[in-house]
Design an enzyme around this catalytic site. Structure first.
Site, PDB file in Angstrom:
ATOM      1  CB  SER A 114      21.488  12.492 -13.566  1.00 19.88           C
ATOM      2  OG  SER A 114      20.768  11.980 -12.332  1.00 19.88           O
ATOM      3  CG  HIS A 115      17.000  12.854 -13.664  1.00 15.48           C
ATOM      4  ND1 HIS A 115      17.905  13.495 -13.075  1.00 15.48           N
ATOM      5  CD2 HIS A 115      16.127  14.000 -13.472  1.00 15.48           C
ATOM      6  CE1 HIS A 115      17.788  14.688 -12.824  1.00 15.48           C
ATOM      7  NE2 HIS A 115      16.708  15.049 -13.179  1.00 15.48           N
ATOM      8  CG  ASP A 281      23.576   9.091 -12.451  1.00 16.94           C
ATOM      9  OD1 ASP A 281      22.645   9.077 -12.248  1.00 16.94           O
ATOM     10  OD2 ASP A 281      24.423   9.824 -11.888  1.00 16.94           O
ATOM     11  CG  ASP A 283      22.535   9.874  -8.797  1.00 16.61           C
ATOM     12  OD1 ASP A 283      21.435   9.550  -9.562  1.00 16.61           O
ATOM     13  OD2 ASP A 283      23.277  10.836  -8.771  1.00 16.61           O
ATOM     14  CE  LYS A 378      21.192  12.720  -6.639  1.00 20.44           C
ATOM     15  NZ  LYS A 378      21.848  13.819  -6.693  1.00 20.44           N
TER      16      LYS A 378
END
Length: 545
Positions: A114-115, A281, A283, A378
């Site tokens: 992700s982040h 990613d 979201d 999300k």
């Protein structure tokens, strides 16, 4: 001649999935058998997948390509009939969910942290999504973890790699591998939900401009296709639009600290009207107006309040949900609209049951995540397009829309203070200290504030009755003000302590205070009650949002 290999292995410690799968340093995943052990543990806990379709893709970070090839060969060895994989191994997290749902696939595997930062010394991650397109339920992730602790062998096909640069079908043993366009299905879904003709007219007017920061991560190709090609935004609207294996050396977290280039542009005198960013990613989202930051909590509330202006939500909302640490701004909207508002633990999987049962239409988390029933993740670009649709319909600036909302519903002053890479034992000690203080805190007065309730948040799922405990310490005051302490499960080093601070202000004449100033008393209280400096050694947060 058989190409199936059964490889003997031994368990690795710590392969326990967090709120968004298993995340570790790339170097951990590069250890022989490490990835294979976890993937086999996933496959060993699936039932009915023989001959079924799996969706596979990732955010393009370092180690994505070799991991994809390994998983393809293991999927073939474990009896899947087909894998749909994004070209070059790329698929954003919301796109994986969309592809699963469109193709009625058995499930999907997403490769992303992700982040979190990427590159050879960065982070890597893997998670399994179920047939509804959403993250696997806890009972599945618990079973995967249990298997990872006892695994003794894994299955893999000894076959050459597939060329993932070319669209089309390939054969991998008895399994079909279909390389798909990673963007088209998702972009078509967005065009179905939002009024593209009206947004296109906004760009065509010449009176509106925006910048979107893809942060050298996965949303670049999606944003270029949707914003610049389908909606006609000028070339260059998308910043850092090429996905890089190390995300350009940056931290792909769309907040005021890590998206500083975009923030500087938006704060300039001649800045664009609208700014947005997404994460590694795809979201998460950050929404900005000219010299104006929209908190994720306010964004969720504003989207809910204006949902019927958007084609995909014209019939209204069945309900809304927010994670417990997220501000209660959306609660005010739900109350006014006469719909249910659910408070869940952190983790998108908790929204899945509510969405599948059609109890809610919109949901969101304070950690820059917003979404709806169109997928089961999300969705960063979805939120950006929702805002563009509102701007096109209302013909107001971002700041005007937010201030109008505050005037109607009141303002929830809200902030999150992150203390990253704190010593894990010290962080756990702080949390235990807070739990041990419940008895003395209950009813205690701090100036004008009196503690009404303090607890460690637990949640009973209204759909399946499952109970989730230990989700964060809440200190609730009698006027709706609150402080929340929680340890994050998304980091890979030490622990991240998150402190959430919130107070409600109904008076419009007091809606223009600096947020940290409005929360100054709570910030001091959090330090006093949590003993943050003494227990962590930190003088100030790493990130304030």
């Amino acid at each position: 001649m058989s190409t199936l290999k059964i490889v003997k292995t031994t368990p690795f410690e710590g392969q326990k999935p967090g709120t968004s799968g298993l995340r570790k340093k790339v170097t951990e995943f590069q250890k022989p058998h490490y990835l294979e052990n976890f993937v086999q543990s996933i496959f060993d806990n699936l039932q009915g997948h023989q001959g079924a379709t799996l969706v596979l893709g990732g955010d393009g970070r370092y180690h994505n390509k070799p991991a994809i090839q390994t998983i393809l060969k293991m999927a073939a060895a474990n009896g899947f009939g087909q894998v749909l994989v994004g070209r070059d191994g790329l698929l954003s997290t919301p796109a994986v969910s969309a592809v699963i749902r469109k193709n009625k696939a058995f499930g999907g595997i997403i490769l992303s942290a992700s982040h979190n930062p990427a590159g050879p010394d960065g982070d890597f991650g893997i998670k399994y999504n179920a047939g509804n397109g959403g993250p696997a339920a806890e009972k599945i992730t618990d079973a995967i973890y249990a298997s990872s602790r006892t695994i003794s062998e894994y299955r893999i096909e000894d076959l050459p790699d597939i060329d993932l640069s070319l669209l089309g079908e390939n054969q991998l043993g008895a399994m079909k591998v279909k390389v798909i366009d990673p963007v088209s299905d998702y972009a078509d879904l967005m065009e179905h939900l939002f009024d593209f003709s009206r947004i296109r007219a906004l760009f065509d007017s010449g009176l509106f401009s925006m910048r979107f920061d893809a942060m050298s991560a996965i949303t670049g190709p999606y944003a270029r296709e949707i914003l610049e090609r389908r909606l006609g935004a000028p070339s260059g609207t998308v910043m850092r639009g090429e996905p890089l294996e190390d995300f350009g050396g940056g931290h792909p977290d769309p907040n005021l600290v890590y998206a500083h280039d975009l923030v500087e542009i938006m704060n300039s005198a001649s800045g664009p009207d609208f700014g947005a960013a997404s994460d590694g990613d795809g979201d998460r989202n950050m929404i900005l107006g000219r010299k104006f930051f929209v908190t994720p909590s306010d964004s969720l509330a504003i989207l809910a309040a204006n949902a019927m202006l958007v084609p995909g939500y014209r019939m209204g909302l069945s309900g809304v949900a927010r994670s417990m640490p997220t501000s209660a701004a959306v609660d005010k909207v739900a109350e006014r609209m006469g719909i249910e508002c659910y408070e869940t633990p952190t983790g998108w999987k908790f929204f899945g049951n509510l969405l599948d049962a059609r109890k809610i239409t919109l949901c969101g988390e304070e950690s820059f995540g917003t979404g709806s029933d169109h997928v089961r993740e999300k969705d960063g670009l979805w939120a950006v397009l929702f805002w563009l649709n509102l701007l096109a319909v209302k013909q107001q600036s971002v700041a005007q829309i937010v201030r109008e909302h505050w005037a109607k519903f009141g303002r929830n002053y809200y902030s999150r203070h992150d203390y990253e890479e704190v010593d894990a034992k010290a962080a756990e000690g702080l949390m235990q200290h807070l739990r041990d203080s419940f008895g003395t805190l209950q009813g205690k007065r701090f100036g004008a504030l009196q503690v009404k309730q303090c607890d460690d948040f637990s949640y009973t799922d209204p759909v399946d009755g499952s109970v989730t405990t230990g989700q964060g310490v809440r200190i609730l005051f009698d006027n709706g003000t609150r402080i929340v302490f929680r340890l994050s499960g998304t980091g890979t080093v030490g622990a991240t302590l998150r402190v959430y601070l919130e107070t409600y202000q109904p008076d419009p004449s007091k809606h223009d205070m600096d947020t940290q100033q409005a929360l100054a008393q709570l910030i001091q209280l959090a330090e006093e009650v949590g003993q943050i400096r003494a227990r962590t050694g930190r003088e100030q947060p790493t990130v304030i949002t």
